[in-house]
Design an enzyme around this catalytic site. Structure first.
Site, PDB file in Angstrom:
ATOM      1  N   ARG A 212       0.798  -1.222   0.000  1.00  0.00           N
ATOM      2  CA  ARG A 212       0.000   0.000   0.000  1.00  0.00           C
ATOM      3  C   ARG A 212       0.831   1.274   0.000  1.00  0.00           C
ATOM      4  O   ARG A 212       0.586   2.194  -0.767  1.00  0.00           O
ATOM      5  CB  ARG A 212      -0.916   0.049   1.227  1.00  0.00           C
ATOM      6  CG  ARG A 212      -2.319  -0.434   0.974  1.00  0.00           C
ATOM      7  CD  ARG A 212      -2.884  -0.963   2.267  1.00  0.00           C
ATOM      8  NE  ARG A 212      -1.996  -1.974   2.782  1.00  0.00           N
ATOM      9  CZ  ARG A 212      -2.007  -3.229   2.351  1.00  0.00           C
ATOM     10  NH1 ARG A 212      -2.855  -3.607   1.451  1.00  0.00           N
ATOM     11  NH2 ARG A 212      -1.150  -4.111   2.826  1.00  0.00           N
ATOM     12  N   THR A 213       1.813   1.327   0.893  1.00  0.00           N
ATOM     13  CA  THR A 213       2.521   2.599   1.040  1.00  0.00           C
ATOM     14  C   THR A 213       3.240   2.958  -0.258  1.00  0.00           C
ATOM     15  O   THR A 213       3.114   4.065  -0.777  1.00  0.00           O
ATOM     16  CB  THR A 213       3.504   2.543   2.225  1.00  0.00           C
ATOM     17  OG1 THR A 213       2.788   2.122   3.376  1.00  0.00           O
ATOM     18  CG2 THR A 213       4.122   3.888   2.491  1.00  0.00           C
TER      19      THR A 213
ATOM     20  N   LYS B  88      25.327  -3.440  -1.350  1.00  0.00           N
ATOM     21  CA  LYS B  88      26.801  -3.374  -1.357  1.00  0.00           C
ATOM     22  C   LYS B  88      27.312  -2.649  -0.120  1.00  0.00           C
ATOM     23  O   LYS B  88      28.497  -2.371  -0.008  1.00  0.00           O
ATOM     24  CB  LYS B  88      27.277  -2.617  -2.604  1.00  0.00           C
ATOM     25  CG  LYS B  88      26.878  -3.243  -3.920  1.00  0.00           C
ATOM     26  CD  LYS B  88      27.366  -2.344  -5.058  1.00  0.00           C
ATOM     27  CE  LYS B  88      26.633  -2.667  -6.344  1.00  0.00           C
ATOM     28  NZ  LYS B  88      26.713  -1.535  -7.293  1.00  0.00           N
TER      29      LYS B  88
ATOM     30  N   ARG C 226      11.262   3.933   3.081  1.00  0.00           N
ATOM     31  CA  ARG C 226      10.852   2.872   4.016  1.00  0.00           C
ATOM     32  C   ARG C 226      12.106   2.077   4.351  1.00  0.00           C
ATOM     33  O   ARG C 226      12.825   1.674   3.442  1.00  0.00           O
ATOM     34  CB  ARG C 226       9.813   1.985   3.323  1.00  0.00           C
ATOM     35  CG  ARG C 226       9.647   0.574   3.881  1.00  0.00           C
ATOM     36  CD  ARG C 226       8.888   0.505   5.180  1.00  0.00           C
ATOM     37  NE  ARG C 226       7.578   1.105   5.130  1.00  0.00           N
ATOM     38  CZ  ARG C 226       6.441   0.452   4.894  1.00  0.00           C
ATOM     39  NH1 ARG C 226       6.463  -0.840   4.641  1.00  0.00           N
ATOM     40  NH2 ARG C 226       5.288   1.072   4.919  1.00  0.00           N
TER      41      ARG C 226
ATOM     42  N   HIS D 222       5.432   6.126  11.378  1.00  0.00           N
ATOM     43  CA  HIS D 222       4.906   5.995  10.016  1.00  0.00           C
ATOM     44  C   HIS D 222       3.944   7.168   9.781  1.00  0.00           C
ATOM     45  O   HIS D 222       2.735   6.990   9.756  1.00  0.00           O
ATOM     46  CB  HIS D 222       4.189   4.647   9.901  1.00  0.00           C
ATOM     47  CG  HIS D 222       3.882   4.216   8.509  1.00  0.00           C
ATOM     48  ND1 HIS D 222       4.080   5.020   7.410  1.00  0.00           N
ATOM     49  CD2 HIS D 222       3.383   3.050   8.028  1.00  0.00           C
ATOM     50  CE1 HIS D 222       3.716   4.362   6.320  1.00  0.00           C
ATOM     51  NE2 HIS D 222       3.295   3.169   6.673  1.00  0.00           N
TER      52      HIS D 222
END
Lengths: 305, 141
Positions: free
Chosen positions: A51-52, A80, A101, A130
């Site tokens: 969703r986000t 890396k 995120r 959030h």
């Protein structure tokens, strides 16, 4: 507003402005279809999201802007060993605004501290915060309940690691006459800093273990996932697991105008049969998520209406 | 037990009993060439027992670090065998790289170059929080 890292980075007025703009977008989406032409959003997702990430991307595309980014740490130079600080310095060469995120708490803050031209939005940092889910939740509550004050809000499930819960509580603390009912196993109660924030604000709250005992008090029920592995012993899990599953039987005790919210994804904490109940609002909530992110992107980029 | 009285140097007094080694490490006193005496469980009128550290030199002490560990500590400056100055401590607003964030989910756990910064959020309870993840650090615990 330079960056959005925690919900309180926005003043209550700025939150209202974003929610009001979202309302206007909902009323007439076509009028906003070209507002962000020539602008680019980078979605920097170090862990999975449906969703986000998609709502951010859909939001930018519906504003006429473009989207670039990665959807897992493995498909970026993080694999890396590149630091968040170096990543954001690179990304700002290519994009105007970034949604990040990350599984580690404070990652978006580090990105914001190292950004010079790009605006950074925290799209979830570990079990911490959030804020755009919070804006989504506020828009959902305001749209469906008609107000953001004088509400009894039940939060149910994993309140310790639930970042959406922490962010929403903080945001709601700024509105008058909010009462919280926190329903969770003892081991998964809200962290001290959230309890501290509620105490400092003098907000009325109670912490209980069983949803049935408080169902009839709630104006909003905010469900979250309780995972078996979060319990410290099997006995408690067995004793309490059904308490956190919302089914039609429990819904019978709820107010007729209560709304059920969930940041999703759900596993089994809301029975599928509840989806048919008009009070089930979690899919509407996902849609509000796109509109509120459209409004937020416009505000942060300083795009005129 | 007799410890020679200082002619010139510093006395870190009123250390909570048992905390002197922690302070020794925080202030990196092991790097000094001069004499350093740690007195554990000395008699104290205020708290029954206390620790004391005596340093036979007037070095620059990081008072912020001391205030962070315990603002009740006092630092006496000794010249000619007498106290010439008493330094009062206060809790610093922020400490950088004094303690490490213990939250395994904090960004500092994977990004080694980040400074570990804690901000004072509650004077009364001596509570500091990591600026990244908000993990609590309480110097009194």
């Amino acid at each position: 507003m330079k960056h959005l890292i925690e919900p309180t980075d926005m003043t209550p007025q700025e939150v209202d402005e974003v929610l009001n703009l979202a309302d206007r977008i909902i009323a007439n989406p076509k009028a906003y279809a070209h507002k962000c032409e020539g602008k680019k959003l980078a979605t920097l997702f170090y862990e999975p999201s449906t969703r986000t990430r998609l709502s951010f991307e859909a939001a930018m595309l519906e504003l006429g802007g473009s989207v670039l980014g990665f959807s897992s740490a493995n498909s970026s130079s993080a694999a890396k060993g590149e630091s968040v600080a170096d990543t954001i310095r690179t990304v700002e060469c290519y994009a105007d605004i970034a949604a990040m995120r990350h599984p580690k708490e404070g990652a978006a803050k580090v990105a914001a501290m190292n950004a010079t031209t790009i605006k950074v939005i925290n799209a979830g940092d570990g079990g911490h915060l959030h804020p755009t889910q919070t804006l989504t939740d506020l828009l959902t509550i305001r749209s469906l309940k008609g107000r953001l004050d004088d509400l009894t809000i039940g939060m149910c499930g994993d309140l310790m690691f639930g970042r959406t819960v922490h962010s929403l509580i903080r945001a709601l603390l700024r509105y008058p006459k909010i009462r919280f009912v926190l329903i969770s196993p003892k081991e998964l109660r809200v962290p001290d800093y959230i309890r501290e924030a509620m105490n400092n604000q003098g907000v009325e709250f109670q912490e209980v273990e069983r949803l049935d005992d408080v169902m009839d008090q709630l104006d909003v029920l905010y469900m979250t996932r309780v995972q078996r592995e979060r319990f410290f012993n099997e006995e408690d899990y067995i004793r309490l697991r059904d308490s956190y599953i919302l089914d039609t039987e429990k819904m019978e005790n709820a107010k007729s105008d209560m709304i059920v919210m969930h940041p999703l994804p759900r596993v089994n904490e809301i029975s599928v049969e509840v989806d048919k109940d008009p009070r089930a609002s979690y899919f509407k909530q996902a849609l509000y998520g796109k509109y509120v992110r459209m409004a937020l992107i416009m505000k942060m980029l300083g795009v005129e209406e | 037990m007799n410890i020679d009285s200082l002619q010139r140097g510093l006395v870190i007094d009123h250390i909570q009993a048992g905390k002197s080694m922690e302070i020794y490490k925080f202030l990196e006193l092991d790097k000094l060439d001069c004499s350093v005496a740690i007195i554990k469980n000395a008699r104290s009128q205020k708290s029954g027992k206390k620790d004391i550290i005596k340093i036979e030199d007037r070095i620059d002490l990081d008072l912020d670090v001391l205030g962070f560990i315990d603002p009740n500590i006092t630092v006496n400056v000794i010249e000619g065998g007498k106290i010439v100055e008493k330094k009062a401590l206060k809790m610093p607003k922020e400490v950088v790289n004094v303690v490490r964030c213990k939250n395994p989910r904090c960004i500092t756990s994977i990004e080694q170059e980040l400074p570990h910064v804690f901000k004072l959020v509650d004077d009364g309870r001596s509570t500091y929080r990591c600026i990244y993840c908000e993990q609590e650090y309480n110097s009194k615990k």
